[in-house]
Design a protein around this motif. Structure first.
Motif, PDB file in Angstrom:
ATOM      1  N   LYS A 148      33.809   8.138 -22.295  1.00  0.00           N
ATOM      2  CA  LYS A 148      32.580   8.202 -21.701  1.00  0.00           C
ATOM      3  C   LYS A 148      31.941   9.784 -21.258  1.00  0.00           C
ATOM      4  O   LYS A 148      31.344   9.930 -21.452  1.00  0.00           O
ATOM      5  CB  LYS A 148      32.745   7.425 -20.219  1.00  0.00           C
ATOM      6  N   ARG A 149      32.899   9.897 -20.847  1.00  0.00           N
ATOM      7  CA  ARG A 149      32.640  11.589 -20.509  1.00  0.00           C
ATOM      8  C   ARG A 149      32.433  12.443 -21.741  1.00  0.00           C
ATOM      9  O   ARG A 149      31.546  13.488 -21.831  1.00  0.00           O
ATOM     10  CB  ARG A 149      33.877  12.234 -20.133  1.00  0.00           C
TER      11      ARG A 149
ATOM     12  N   LYS B  49      31.462  11.194 -24.668  1.00  0.00           N
ATOM     13  CA  LYS B  49      30.227  11.164 -24.666  1.00  0.00           C
ATOM     14  C   LYS B  49      29.291  12.222 -24.230  1.00  0.00           C
ATOM     15  O   LYS B  49      27.834  12.202 -24.633  1.00  0.00           O
ATOM     16  CB  LYS B  49      29.502   9.333 -24.857  1.00  0.00           C
TER      17      LYS B  49
END
Length: 218
Positions: free
Chosen positions: A28-29, A31
């Motif tokens: 997630k980070r 992205k």
């Protein structure tokens, strides 16, 4: 936590991988930060601990695909020359020269040196052999890549330079560590937090290249 419905015909291992990806905070980070892979944070964490990117002007990225490590280098030290190599195709990265070639090809070292145009301050290797599921075989194949990367590093690094390479659980074997200590003033193993807990990967960090000996130079 997100769960994936097991599609008909999809292997259980593939489903588990998808679940890990969806629930992985580093994915997630990556992205959010526009990095191509979560591996970028491994280099960021290694740099935080060892100061690998401080003042570097020329870097070689062995096994560059998909490009996360070179992205980190470019963002951290925008003026540095960066050359990467991988047999897999890699989308262009601004300021990075990318060779699509197997590093084990006999022409690869010379082409990398030519592309860099001078000695390197840092050689990074996130290369790993394709695993066959047999631990001893996988270890030997990956150690072969590390040894080849080390040989190349001793040919292209400037004195004081560093070499970082992925190894598997247990780290580099004693003979390889001894060879690194012959060429570098400090050799350490590290497992950055971004490496998945269940992963067998570690990294060996060799700093303070002593320079080529007369025997190596000849």
């Amino acid at each position: 936590m997100k769960h994936i419905r097991t599609a008909k015909g999809r292997k259980v291992s593939s489903t588990r991988w998808l679940e890990r990806q969806l629930n992985d905070p580093y994915v997630k980070r990556a992205k959010a930060d526009n990095y191509r892979s979560r591996a970028a944070y491994k280099l960021l964490e290694l740099d935080e601990r060892f100061g690998l990117l401080r003042g570097v002007k020329a870097v070689v990225d062995l096994g560059i695909a998909p490009g996360g490590w070179s992205q980190v280098v470019r963002r951290t030290t925008p003026a540095a020359r960066v050359v990467g190599i991988d047999f897999l195709p890699t989308d262009p990265i601004d300021g990075v020269t990318i060779l699509q070639l197997d590093f084990m090809d006999e022409t690869a070292p010379a082409r990398l040196r030519e592309a860099l145009g001078g000695p390197a301050d840092l050689v990074l290797s996130d290369m790993a052999a394709n695993t066959v599921g047999h631990p001893q075989t996988d270890h030997l194949r990956t150690m072969g890549l590390v040894e080849a990367g080390l040989e190349f590093a001793t040919e292209i690094l400037r004195p004081g330079g560093a070499f970082v390479a992925k190894v598997l659980a247990g780290g580099a074997d004693n003979n390889l560590v001894a060879e690194m200590k012959r060429h570098f003033t400090a050799v350490k193993h590290a497992k950055p937090p971004a490496s998945r807990k269940g992963s067998s990967e570690w990294y060996v960090v060799a700093q303070g290249f002593k320079g080529r000996t007369d025997a190596a130079a000849g």
